[in-house]
Each structure stands twice: as structure tokens, then as C-alpha cells.
Motif scaffolding. Structure first.
Motif, PDB file in Angstrom:
ATOM      1  N   LEU A  19      -2.494  56.135  27.983  1.00 12.73           N
ATOM      2  CA  LEU A  19      -3.380  56.121  26.816  1.00 12.73           C
ATOM      3  C   LEU A  19      -2.766  55.434  25.601  1.00 12.73           C
ATOM      4  O   LEU A  19      -3.484  54.960  24.727  1.00 12.73           O
ATOM      5  CB  LEU A  19      -3.801  57.546  26.457  1.00 12.73           C
ATOM      6  N   HIS A  20      -1.467  55.364  25.536  1.00 10.97           N
ATOM      7  CA  HIS A  20      -0.816  54.735  24.385  1.00 10.97           C
ATOM      8  C   HIS A  20      -0.494  53.267  24.646  1.00 10.97           C
ATOM      9  O   HIS A  20       0.142  52.620  23.813  1.00 10.97           O
ATOM     10  CB  HIS A  20       0.454  55.506  24.008  1.00 10.97           C
ATOM     11  N   ASP A  21      -0.937  52.741  25.772  1.00 13.01           N
ATOM     12  CA  ASP A  21      -0.693  51.346  26.123  1.00 13.01           C
ATOM     13  C   ASP A  21      -1.960  50.539  25.827  1.00 13.01           C
ATOM     14  O   ASP A  21      -2.910  50.534  26.616  1.00 13.01           O
ATOM     15  CB  ASP A  21      -0.304  51.241  27.601  1.00 13.01           C
ATOM     16  N   ALA A  22      -1.969  49.863  24.698  1.00 14.88           N
ATOM     17  CA  ALA A  22      -3.151  49.110  24.276  1.00 14.88           C
ATOM     18  C   ALA A  22      -3.501  48.001  25.268  1.00 14.88           C
ATOM     19  O   ALA A  22      -4.671  47.641  25.412  1.00 14.88           O
ATOM     20  CB  ALA A  22      -2.927  48.515  22.883  1.00 14.88           C
ATOM     21  N   VAL A  23      -2.516  47.474  25.966  1.00 12.39           N
ATOM     22  CA  VAL A  23      -2.772  46.412  26.947  1.00 12.39           C
ATOM     23  C   VAL A  23      -3.618  46.950  28.098  1.00 12.39           C
ATOM     24  O   VAL A  23      -4.543  46.289  28.569  1.00 12.39           O
ATOM     25  CB  VAL A  23      -1.449  45.802  27.463  1.00 12.39           C
ATOM     26  N   VAL A  24      -3.336  48.175  28.537  1.00 13.61           N
ATOM     27  CA  VAL A  24      -4.124  48.786  29.610  1.00 13.61           C
ATOM     28  C   VAL A  24      -5.563  49.003  29.150  1.00 13.61           C
ATOM     29  O   VAL A  24      -6.511  48.648  29.855  1.00 13.61           O
ATOM     30  CB  VAL A  24      -3.491  50.116  30.076  1.00 13.61           C
ATOM     31  N   THR A  25      -5.725  49.580  27.981  1.00 11.74           N
ATOM     32  CA  THR A  25      -7.072  49.828  27.460  1.00 11.74           C
ATOM     33  C   THR A  25      -7.838  48.517  27.301  1.00 11.74           C
ATOM     34  O   THR A  25      -9.006  48.423  27.678  1.00 11.74           O
ATOM     35  CB  THR A  25      -7.002  50.585  26.117  1.00 11.74           C
ATOM     36  N   GLU A  26      -7.198  47.486  26.790  1.00 14.51           N
ATOM     37  CA  GLU A  26      -7.849  46.179  26.628  1.00 14.51           C
ATOM     38  C   GLU A  26      -8.196  45.575  27.987  1.00 14.51           C
ATOM     39  O   GLU A  26      -9.265  44.982  28.153  1.00 14.51           O
ATOM     40  CB  GLU A  26      -6.940  45.234  25.842  1.00 14.51           C
ATOM     41  N   SER A  27      -7.323  45.732  28.970  1.00 13.50           N
ATOM     42  CA  SER A  27      -7.582  45.208  30.308  1.00 13.50           C
ATOM     43  C   SER A  27      -8.808  45.875  30.930  1.00 13.50           C
ATOM     44  O   SER A  27      -9.667  45.204  31.517  1.00 13.50           O
ATOM     45  CB  SER A  27      -6.355  45.427  31.202  1.00 13.50           C
ATOM     46  N   ILE A  28      -8.905  47.190  30.788  1.00 13.95           N
ATOM     47  CA  ILE A  28     -10.067  47.922  31.304  1.00 13.95           C
ATOM     48  C   ILE A  28     -11.323  47.464  30.574  1.00 13.95           C
ATOM     49  O   ILE A  28     -12.363  47.204  31.190  1.00 13.95           O
ATOM     50  CB  ILE A  28      -9.857  49.443  31.165  1.00 13.95           C
ATOM     51  N   ASP A  29     -11.236  47.328  29.262  1.00 18.54           N
ATOM     52  CA  ASP A  29     -12.379  46.890  28.460  1.00 18.54           C
ATOM     53  C   ASP A  29     -12.854  45.500  28.884  1.00 18.54           C
ATOM     54  O   ASP A  29     -14.053  45.283  29.089  1.00 18.54           O
ATOM     55  CB  ASP A  29     -12.001  46.899  26.972  1.00 18.54           C
ATOM     56  N   GLN A  30     -11.935  44.567  29.044  1.00 24.17           N
ATOM     57  CA  GLN A  30     -12.306  43.207  29.435  1.00 24.17           C
ATOM     58  C   GLN A  30     -12.899  43.176  30.843  1.00 24.17           C
ATOM     59  O   GLN A  30     -13.849  42.441  31.113  1.00 24.17           O
ATOM     60  CB  GLN A  30     -11.099  42.265  29.341  1.00 24.17           C
ATOM     61  N   SER A  31     -12.355  43.984  31.734  1.00 24.14           N
ATOM     62  CA  SER A  31     -12.884  44.069  33.099  1.00 24.14           C
ATOM     63  C   SER A  31     -14.327  44.569  33.085  1.00 24.14           C
ATOM     64  O   SER A  31     -15.196  44.034  33.786  1.00 24.14           O
ATOM     65  CB  SER A  31     -11.998  45.002  33.935  1.00 24.14           C
ATOM     66  N   GLN A  32     -14.588  45.591  32.265  1.00 22.92           N
ATOM     67  CA  GLN A  32     -15.948  46.127  32.151  1.00 22.92           C
ATOM     68  C   GLN A  32     -16.901  45.088  31.572  1.00 22.92           C
ATOM     69  O   GLN A  32     -18.025  44.927  32.048  1.00 22.92           O
ATOM     70  CB  GLN A  32     -15.954  47.381  31.259  1.00 22.92           C
ATOM     71  N   LYS A  33     -16.464  44.374  30.551  1.00 23.29           N
ATOM     72  CA  LYS A  33     -17.321  43.351  29.936  1.00 23.29           C
ATOM     73  C   LYS A  33     -17.668  42.248  30.923  1.00 23.29           C
ATOM     74  O   LYS A  33     -18.816  41.795  30.991  1.00 23.29           O
ATOM     75  CB  LYS A  33     -16.642  42.770  28.693  1.00 23.29           C
ATOM     76  N   ARG A  34     -16.675  41.806  31.728  1.00 29.00           N
ATOM     77  CA  ARG A  34     -16.950  40.773  32.743  1.00 29.00           C
ATOM     78  C   ARG A  34     -17.989  41.269  33.747  1.00 29.00           C
ATOM     79  O   ARG A  34     -18.910  40.549  34.120  1.00 29.00           O
ATOM     80  CB  ARG A  34     -15.669  40.365  33.462  1.00 29.00           C
ATOM     81  N   ALA A  35     -17.842  42.515  34.173  1.00 24.04           N
ATOM     82  CA  ALA A  35     -18.783  43.079  35.143  1.00 24.04           C
ATOM     83  C   ALA A  35     -20.194  43.146  34.554  1.00 24.04           C
ATOM     84  O   ALA A  35     -21.173  42.819  35.237  1.00 24.04           O
ATOM     85  CB  ALA A  35     -18.316  44.471  35.579  1.00 24.04           C
ATOM     86  N   PHE A  36     -20.314  43.542  33.285  1.00 27.25           N
ATOM     87  CA  PHE A  36     -21.629  43.623  32.664  1.00 27.25           C
ATOM     88  C   PHE A  36     -22.265  42.251  32.516  1.00 27.25           C
ATOM     89  O   PHE A  36     -23.466  42.094  32.715  1.00 27.25           O
ATOM     90  CB  PHE A  36     -21.546  44.315  31.295  1.00 27.25           C
ATOM     91  N   ILE A  37     -21.486  41.256  32.166  1.00 32.98           N
ATOM     92  CA  ILE A  37     -22.030  39.901  32.042  1.00 32.98           C
ATOM     93  C   ILE A  37     -22.562  39.425  33.394  1.00 32.98           C
ATOM     94  O   ILE A  37     -23.661  38.868  33.481  1.00 32.98           O
ATOM     95  CB  ILE A  37     -20.963  38.934  31.476  1.00 32.98           C
ATOM     96  N   GLU A  38     -21.788  39.677  34.457  1.00 30.33           N
ATOM     97  CA  GLU A  38     -22.249  39.298  35.803  1.00 30.33           C
ATOM     98  C   GLU A  38     -23.540  40.037  36.151  1.00 30.33           C
ATOM     99  O   GLU A  38     -24.497  39.430  36.648  1.00 30.33           O
ATOM    100  CB  GLU A  38     -21.178  39.615  36.842  1.00 30.33           C
ATOM    101  N   ASP A  39     -23.577  41.343  35.909  1.00 31.30           N
ATOM    102  CA  ASP A  39     -24.776  42.135  36.216  1.00 31.30           C
ATOM    103  C   ASP A  39     -25.968  41.645  35.406  1.00 31.30           C
ATOM    104  O   ASP A  39     -27.080  41.526  35.927  1.00 31.30           O
ATOM    105  CB  ASP A  39     -24.543  43.615  35.929  1.00 31.30           C
ATOM    106  N   LYS A  40     -25.749  41.355  34.134  1.00 35.31           N
ATOM    107  CA  LYS A  40     -26.830  40.896  33.265  1.00 35.31           C
ATOM    108  C   LYS A  40     -27.417  39.589  33.789  1.00 35.31           C
ATOM    109  O   LYS A  40     -28.642  39.421  33.840  1.00 35.31           O
ATOM    110  CB  LYS A  40     -26.308  40.710  31.837  1.00 35.31           C
ATOM    111  N   GLN A  41     -26.570  38.679  34.207  1.00 36.75           N
ATOM    112  CA  GLN A  41     -27.041  37.403  34.742  1.00 36.75           C
ATOM    113  C   GLN A  41     -27.880  37.609  36.006  1.00 36.75           C
ATOM    114  O   GLN A  41     -28.936  36.991  36.171  1.00 36.75           O
ATOM    115  CB  GLN A  41     -25.862  36.474  35.033  1.00 36.75           C
ATOM    116  N   ILE A  42     -27.438  38.504  36.872  1.00 34.20           N
ATOM    117  CA  ILE A  42     -28.183  38.774  38.105  1.00 34.20           C
ATOM    118  C   ILE A  42     -29.519  39.439  37.790  1.00 34.20           C
ATOM    119  O   ILE A  42     -30.560  39.058  38.336  1.00 34.20           O
ATOM    120  CB  ILE A  42     -27.341  39.646  39.066  1.00 34.20           C
ATOM    121  N   LEU A  43     -29.509  40.438  36.900  1.00 32.03           N
ATOM    122  CA  LEU A  43     -30.753  41.128  36.553  1.00 32.03           C
ATOM    123  C   LEU A  43     -31.761  40.189  35.894  1.00 32.03           C
ATOM    124  O   LEU A  43     -32.959  40.252  36.180  1.00 32.03           O
ATOM    125  CB  LEU A  43     -30.451  42.322  35.640  1.00 32.03           C
ATOM    126  N   GLU A  44     -31.273  39.308  35.033  1.00 36.23           N
ATOM    127  CA  GLU A  44     -32.178  38.348  34.388  1.00 36.23           C
ATOM    128  C   GLU A  44     -32.752  37.370  35.412  1.00 36.23           C
ATOM    129  O   GLU A  44     -33.931  37.008  35.346  1.00 36.23           O
ATOM    130  CB  GLU A  44     -31.456  37.612  33.270  1.00 36.23           C
TER     131      GLU A  44
END
Length: 159
Positions: A83-108
Motif C-alpha cells: 500500500l505504501h508503494d506508489a508504483v504498484v498503485t499506479e501500475s494497477i490504475d494504469q492496467s485498469q484504465k487500459r482495460a476500460f478503454i478496450e472494453d469501451k471500444q468494443i461496446l461502442e
């Protein structure tokens, strides 16, 4: 298989696991549109109830229609490790954002296909079993609600 391989690399990078791992994904759907996810990975060599070193993820997704063709999608992701490793939190956040962008493109793209041939019925396949169960349940609840005359009692304000 590519998605699973990517997940293995992601989990290996975050958890430094050696050998086999156990994974879990538990989804709880709440009508009309809330999904709770409990997911994780841990070393297979540890007892089932031992979560030391496990990577655990919790998310809440809430979906509500805006129009006949648009939806508001609210998402929250939490994790309980490093929890105190900002790189881990940022990595998880970026991974989630990439997945949402892919899903959004497919849904559209799916919506464009539906719009281009509105007379064509949707055809379900085996992978749609959960969605079909959800649609059936939601339809039953809507029918039940439409058959009952809901009366909302007015409670006078205390003076």
C-alpha cells in the motif's frame, strides 16, 4: 490464452510468486446494476486460509442507464498489498484504465452494429449464460414491479 499470460506476468511482477499459485474471482451481482468483485492470487503452497503474501483486489462497479444507448459506469478498485508503494498503485490504475478503454471500444462497436441492423435479433452463446440469467431475473423483477401498485406512505414531519 494471451489474456491469461498477461495476468500471470502481472501477478508475478506484483507478488514475486515462485511455483504454482491459486487464483480466485468471486462476483456478487446486486440488482439493478451493482457488481462486487473479490479477486486474488496466492502461493499454492500455503494453506487455503493463509492470506499472508496474497494479492487481493476488491472492486465495486455500479452501472446506471443515462439514455436508451448510453450508460454511466462507476468503478472503484482497491488492493491490500504494498500500500505504501506508489508504483504498484499506479501500475494497477494504469492496467485498469487500459482495460476500460478496450472494453469501451468494443461496446461502442457493438452498439454501432446493433444500430446498423436493428431488425436482427441478438443471438446468445454459451459465454452469455450469466448475462442471460441476469436479464431474465431483471425482467421478472420489472414485471413484478409493474404488477404491484406501489404506495409510498407520506410520513408527516414532526413539529
Amino acid at each position: 490464452m494471451v489474456e491469461l499470460d498477461a495476468r500471470l506476468v502481472f501477478d508475478q511482477r506484483l507478488g514475486s510468486f515462485e511455483g504454482k499459485v491459486d487464483r480466485w474471482f468471486r462476483y456478487d451481482f446486486h440488482v439493478p446494476g451493482v457488481l462486487l468483485l473479490d479477486a486474488g492470487v496466492k502461493s499454492a503452497s500455503t494453506p487455503d486460509d493463509d492470506m499472508a503474501g496474497a494479492l487481493q483486489f476488491h472492486s465495486c462497479q455500479a452501472i446506471t442507464p443515462e439514455t436508451a444507448k448510453s450508460t454511466h459506469y462507476f468503478f472503484m478498485q482497491a488492493h491490500n498489498f504494498r500500500l505504501h508503494d506508489a508504483v504498484v498503485t499506479e501500475s494497477i490504475d494504469q492496467s485498469q484504465k487500459r482495460a476500460f478503454i478496450e472494453d469501451k471500444q468494443i461496446l461502442e462497436a457493438q452498439q454501432r452494429m446493433i444500430d446498423s441492423s436493428p431488425e436482427s435479433p441478438m443471438v446468445a452463446m454459451a459465454a452469455d449464460a450469466g448475462l442471460m440469467q441476469y436479464r431474465r431475473l431483471l425482467g421478472e423483477l420489472i414485471d413484478q414491479e409493474n404488477k404491484t401498485h406501489a404506495v409510498i406512505p407520506l410520513v408527516p414531519l414532526a413539529t
